[in-house]
Design a protein around this motif. Sequence first.
Motif, short mmCIF file in Angstrom:
data_model
loop_
_atom_site.label_atom_id
_atom_site.label_comp_id
_atom_site.label_asym_id
_atom_site.label_seq_id
_atom_site.Cartn_x
_atom_site.Cartn_y
_atom_site.Cartn_z
N LEU A 87 49.47 34.83 36.00
CA LEU A 87 48.03 34.99 36.16
C LEU A 87 47.40 35.40 34.83
CD1 LEU A 87 46.64 37.06 39.15
CD2 LEU A 87 45.44 36.95 37.01
N LEU A 88 48.01 36.37 34.21
CA LEU A 88 47.50 36.91 32.95
C LEU A 88 47.48 35.85 31.86
CD1 LEU A 88 46.55 39.73 32.18
CD2 LEU A 88 48.87 40.25 31.43
N THR A 89 48.60 35.15 31.73
CA THR A 89 48.67 34.16 30.65
C THR A 89 47.74 33.00 30.93
OG1 THR A 89 50.61 33.27 31.77
CG2 THR A 89 51.00 34.65 29.84
N THR A 90 47.64 32.58 32.18
CA THR A 90 46.73 31.48 32.48
C THR A 90 45.30 31.87 32.14
OG1 THR A 90 48.21 30.88 34.28
CG2 THR A 90 46.04 29.83 34.25
N TRP A 91 44.93 33.08 32.55
CA TRP A 91 43.58 33.55 32.23
C TRP A 91 43.36 33.59 30.73
CZ3 TRP A 91 42.36 38.17 29.64
CH2 TRP A 91 40.99 38.48 29.62
N LEU A 92 44.38 34.05 29.99
CA LEU A 92 44.28 34.14 28.54
C LEU A 92 44.10 32.76 27.91
CD1 LEU A 92 44.48 36.52 26.58
CD2 LEU A 92 46.87 35.91 26.20
N ALA B 57 51.33 51.57 42.11
CA ALA B 57 50.51 51.59 43.32
C ALA B 57 49.08 51.12 43.04
CB ALA B 57 50.51 53.00 43.90
N ALA B 58 48.52 51.54 41.89
CA ALA B 58 47.12 51.19 41.60
C ALA B 58 46.93 49.67 41.49
CB ALA B 58 46.66 51.91 40.33
N PRO B 59 47.70 48.97 40.63
CA PRO B 59 47.51 47.51 40.59
C PRO B 59 47.84 46.84 41.92
CG PRO B 59 49.33 48.17 39.17
CD PRO B 59 48.68 49.40 39.61
N ALA B 60 48.83 47.37 42.65
CA ALA B 60 49.17 46.77 43.95
C ALA B 60 47.96 46.81 44.85
CB ALA B 60 50.34 47.50 44.58
N TRP B 61 47.32 47.96 44.88
CA TRP B 61 46.16 48.13 45.74
C TRP B 61 45.04 47.20 45.32
CZ3 TRP B 61 41.31 50.63 44.87
CH2 TRP B 61 40.59 50.88 46.04
N ILE B 62 44.78 47.15 44.00
CA ILE B 62 43.71 46.29 43.49
C ILE B 62 43.98 44.83 43.87
CG2 ILE B 62 42.53 45.40 41.45
CD1 ILE B 62 43.13 48.09 40.11
N LEU B 63 45.22 44.42 43.69
CA LEU B 63 45.54 43.01 43.93
C LEU B 63 45.48 42.66 45.41
CD1 LEU B 63 48.50 42.60 41.41
CD2 LEU B 63 46.24 41.55 41.23
N LEU B 64 45.67 43.67 46.25
CA LEU B 64 45.64 43.38 47.68
C LEU B 64 44.24 43.48 48.27
CD1 LEU B 64 48.93 45.09 48.90
CD2 LEU B 64 48.41 42.65 48.80
N MET B 65 43.32 44.11 47.56
CA MET B 65 41.95 44.26 48.09
C MET B 65 41.15 43.01 47.75
SD MET B 65 41.24 47.13 49.58
CE MET B 65 42.83 47.20 50.39
N PRO B 66 40.74 42.22 48.77
CA PRO B 66 40.05 40.95 48.47
C PRO B 66 38.77 41.17 47.66
CG PRO B 66 40.64 41.08 50.80
CD PRO B 66 40.93 42.42 50.19
N ARG B 67 38.03 42.27 47.97
CA ARG B 67 36.77 42.45 47.26
C ARG B 67 37.01 42.72 45.78
NH1 ARG B 67 34.43 47.26 49.70
NH2 ARG B 67 36.56 47.51 50.41
N LEU B 68 38.10 43.45 45.49
CA LEU B 68 38.33 43.80 44.09
C LEU B 68 38.89 42.60 43.33
CD1 LEU B 68 39.80 47.40 44.35
CD2 LEU B 68 37.60 46.69 43.41
N ARG B 69 39.84 41.89 43.97
CA ARG B 69 40.48 40.85 43.19
C ARG B 69 39.60 39.63 42.99
NH1 ARG B 69 44.08 40.10 47.96
NH2 ARG B 69 43.25 38.26 49.01
N LYS B 70 38.46 39.59 43.68
CA LYS B 70 37.56 38.48 43.41
C LYS B 70 36.94 38.60 42.03
CE LYS B 70 36.16 36.51 47.76
NZ LYS B 70 37.53 36.18 48.02
N HIS B 71 36.81 39.83 41.53
CA HIS B 71 36.23 40.01 40.20
C HIS B 71 37.32 39.84 39.16
CE1 HIS B 71 32.38 41.46 41.69
NE2 HIS B 71 33.08 42.06 42.63
N THR B 72 37.05 38.94 38.21
CA THR B 72 38.05 38.63 37.20
C THR B 72 38.48 39.89 36.45
OG1 THR B 72 36.75 36.64 36.89
CG2 THR B 72 38.62 36.94 35.43
N GLY B 73 37.52 40.76 36.18
CA GLY B 73 37.85 41.98 35.42
C GLY B 73 38.91 42.79 36.11
N ALA C 201 46.62 42.82 36.91
CA ALA C 201 47.80 42.08 36.47
C ALA C 201 48.38 42.70 35.21
CB ALA C 201 47.43 40.61 36.22
N GLY C 202 47.49 43.09 34.31
CA GLY C 202 47.95 43.73 33.06
C GLY C 202 48.67 45.04 33.34
N LEU C 203 48.11 45.85 34.25
CA LEU C 203 48.75 47.12 34.59
C LEU C 203 50.14 46.88 35.18
CD1 LEU C 203 45.85 49.20 36.19
CD2 LEU C 203 47.00 49.64 34.03
N ALA C 204 50.24 45.87 36.02
CA ALA C 204 51.54 45.59 36.62
C ALA C 204 52.56 45.23 35.53
CB ALA C 204 51.43 44.45 37.63
#
Lengths: 257, 571, 429
Positions: free
Chosen positions: C240-245, C320-336, C342-345
């Motif tokens: 995900l990270l590299t593709t975005w980059l 835990a923090a990136p896991a939560w972010i990645l699982l929350m649909p509202r959060l992961r819709k924002h690219t930031g 993904a970077g934190l993971a």
Amino acid sequence: MTHANQPTKAARYGMTIDVDRCNGCGACMVACAVENNIPPVPEANDRKGLTWIRVFRVDNGEQGSARRSAYVPMMCQHCGADAPCVSVCPQHAVDVDPATGIVGEMPQRCLGCRYCMAACPYHARYFNWWDPAWPPGMEKTLNPGVTPRMRGVVEKCNFCHGRWHAAKQLAAANGQPDGPVSYTPACVEACPTGVIRFGDLNDAENPVARSVRENGSFRLLETLGTEPKVYYRSRKDWVRQIAAAPKPGQRKENGNG
Amino acid sequence: MKSTRRDLFLFAGGSAAGALLTPAPWRLITDTALWSENWPGVPAPPRGEIRTRFTNCSLCRAGCGVRARCVGDQPVQLTGVASHPLSRGVLCPFGLTAHHLPYHPARLKQGPHERALAAVSAAIGSGDRVAVLDLQPGRTASWTYRRAMAALKNGVYLTNGPSVAYDLHQAKTVLSFGVPVLDGWGTPGNVIAARENFRLIQAEPVESRTATLADVWLPVQPGDEDATALAMAGELGADGSALVLDHRGPAAAMALNQRLGALGRTVVARPEAPVPVEWRSAAPATALAQVEDRSIRVLLIDESAVDGYVPWYQIERKLVLDNPVVVTFTASHGGYARHAQYALPTAVYPEISEDIPTAIDSVAATFRLSTALIAPPAGIVNPAEWIATLAGLAEGDTIRERADGIHDSGRGAIYTPADGKTVAVKDLTAEAFWKSLGEAGCWIDEPRHARAPETTTAVSEPHAHDSDVDLPLVAWLAGPSSPPLLSPLMTKLYQESNLRLAPNRVALHPSDARAARLADGVHAFFQTRLGRCGVDVTIDPGLPAGVVQLGTAPGILDVYRPGIRAKVVPA
Amino acid sequence: MADNADRSFIARGVKRCSTNQFLLWIAPWAALLCFGLYAAGLCLIKGLNQTNMDNRFAFGLWIFLDLTVIALGAGAFFTGFLLYILKFKELNAVINSAVVIGLVCYSGAVAVLAVDVGQSLRAWFTFWYPNMHSMLTEVTFCISCYLTVLAIEYVPILLRNRKLREVPGFLVFEFELHKLIYMLAGVGAFLSFFHQGSLGGLYGVLRGRPFAFREGFLVWPSTFFLFIISAAAVGPSFILLTTWLVEKISRKRLVRPQVFQLLARISGLLLSVYVLAKTVDTLIWLNHTSPARGFVASQYYDWKPFGTWILFAEIALFGAAPAWILLMPRLRKHTGWLVSAAGLACCGVALNRFVLTVQTLALPTLSFDPFLSYLPSWQETGTFLAVVAFGVLVYSFSFRYLRLFPEERELQLGQAVEASEPAGVLVER
């Protein structure tokens, strides 16, 4: 490391080291280097050197006039059959010789991956970071009984296994190929105060075997279950404490090992 | 038929695939194992017949017996001789590695022989004062110097202080002010053998190796030695069973030893093996300190055998100001070669058969030779022969003469390492006696009535100085001096571990290092009011604060005296 | 002229920058590669004394980064597994890129290993005298085999290049090879499972290092399984990270947003499993495994700078923090949020590998050991930068001349259509 000539009873060579008698002179260290053709490494510091046996200074943690020091010679502890370094070598360059109990290292087989160095809790293994170099002419003073190693391989104390071989050949030449082999490693021979004693732990009457059964005898990091064959002795409580693992709240300043 | 590029590719690809089915590439791969074992840089140990030879170590006057394991004639390993009555099988780290010294890369091999001879001859011809400074008196060479100086018009023979010997076997208590009794002071094997007999009180500011094994460690600061000694004199008794050693020299403890009744019992005049009668008319020994300042024109220093390094400032003030000629006979660049006009190369042990004088801890006179094991290189000088020729002495084998003199006296017995036997001299012919000496035999005199040493007063050194205010540290030597040339293997003790302080290093407590803004391993200057010396810094939390511990390099010793104050500054 | 020749290698329907601009892009990376090769050459010729590793830090920057890079390159096998075995069809969009990343990561790691061992010529000893008890034997075998698999998987991507397709032999070869893709994916997944695990097992079996030692299942310590889970969790994040980059650098849309969302969900799910497993494992280790070997666990964290913060950072901040972010649909819709998570993971996996390699060796085992610190030398850093430069160069060439992103062409057409529409809200399909 031959398994061919097994004596009728396998030996288990071990050492007992009397810390109360060691004055830190370092004769054992240089005698070992002479016997085993260990090159001088003038570019190294104490973290990159080649010291198969190394004497450490330990202290009781006090400051000023209450401070007491002791000197502890450390070499490969020749752990039991389940030595941590044996199972980790990807090339079988390390084995426990069933005839002697010596944990042997084959520098010709070693790849230099240093996994065994990570595995050893006693920091007993040393890596040849540099090419071995003696000043011109000094190669004439090398011991013909031991092969010098090349750069990029791991080496460590092997209880002067070459001397065991020589003693075995002598016994065979005297018509006793399966007889008991008695020999002395270089450090034991050189120690002026008789700190290090060496013998067969399987021979119950051997003074070393008897000494390890006495009070005041301890091994380092016994809780790890490595079953080392090097025993230490001291009458001082604070010296016996060095055998234990580092404790919480015990911090050492950098630099002095 | 035309071959196309495609054919070429097919051929190449097919050959490559086919080659994999031959042994060739696999042999090449397995050969890498052999290549990796035999890189050009890895030396091959010598081959040849293994022999055992014997000698005595002449790195210091302990003269420990040495069993040399040799390949052909080349020693490859040195060990002690277990049955030796004095050294008892022990060799110190220097002795264990001494077979490397002939190949030391920093060894002095060439010198200005002609120029030195010309300069010295010219100076002697004009009647100026000539002196030989003998740093290890009692040798046969020492007597050659004495006879040479007697033969010259204005010759004087200098030594570095009184000769005292100590009997540890008779002592019940040893009070040592900073003397490293258990770490390179006497004959190691002898000291260890006597250790059970006496109670060792080690008084010094730093817990040295000796202090670690002593019965008592008294943290006494330099300067407080006399007060401490006075306080303890009562409990030490006056029956001569206690003796005092002082790092400032035997003279500093002489009064106390006298009070303890040790003089003539456990503290005696150092005995010497007999010398031929003809030699007795040689020049007397003069202490360096007793010579008038600025009186010596030519100084010949025998640095080939050194009991203790004499700081240069003590020597320099005896030289004339106008054009002095100093010749030093040495194998190392690091000692007086730094100061002398001419440095002439000498042989090193084990290249030369010389006799070793009696050790500091032997109350019976001894005579033994460091029988040469290998030949010295061309171009080296034998200082005794050089000086003898200069003075016009007749040539001769002086060591043989002395041996014959000992044999004629009929005293004592000689121990031979090869068979471990001790035979009385009376039962041997002169030839057999000489042969035994040549096989590293050790002659030991019969017990004789011990003489009390000369009581010389210590040369008083000025005490506190005004400039000491900005010198916050007390300087303290770490252990005994090392020989001038060290085997490269000594890096094991000095660099590849932090077991011993290298001669060119100083050690500081972390707080002192921080105050001076010094990190571990940096280059710095060790400074006293005698001068300064470049050193490397070690940080040692085991030191007390306020003390700087010194290695024993000549450069450091040149600016040191016991109790001096110092500072260490970044380079 | 050169430009035309160059253009003929680029796939139709996609836009790539001019040749000169491309040369400008690769020039600094090529320079970095040369510098790095020089650093590596110094280490090979003069020996490992060029590094700051020593007898205490037998493993240093290289091993730590090797392990990290192999974990990040796990995206290759895991994406293949998800696509070909579990039939997540959307991942077709990134599989080629994942294979290139995997190839670059593994070949770089193997190259660094060749420099890291003291006797590189003896590398074949492990294959000839293998020690069945050693995790490192397993690692060597599986990584070598997997690198071969990756190379084989890369060949079809290479052969589908516009110019190379013109050679009929290549076309046929590529077609036949593609039939094997399911088998290759399966083999790759199998090999990766074992070597990712064995890399964890390397440390978990160290009986002499209670900081790293773990109990587990039969011969496999818990770190074996934790490494597999963390690699599988972080692989998709890295993709995900590299593709975005790459999208950012090339200023193109390369995949549909659904692909990102899918990668994020998979990564988040596995990361949660990992955090749970790691927490349980850590608690067991702190309270049972380490004390049973005589090492009270709290003393590990006495040695600054390795305080307990490192434990919490690994599990909470980077787990835990990136896991939560990645699982929350509202959060992961924002690219930031998405990219940060993904970077934190990825940082979490790097921290985990660091803890097991460098921290294990820094901590004392004997009571009179000092705590020692280690900083890599420029030669070590340079060698690793060579790998980074190598990776960027290979990826750049692959991106320019090969079809790494199958959806790029449609997305570009879509972009062209949108550009001609009035500005408005982007409709997600």
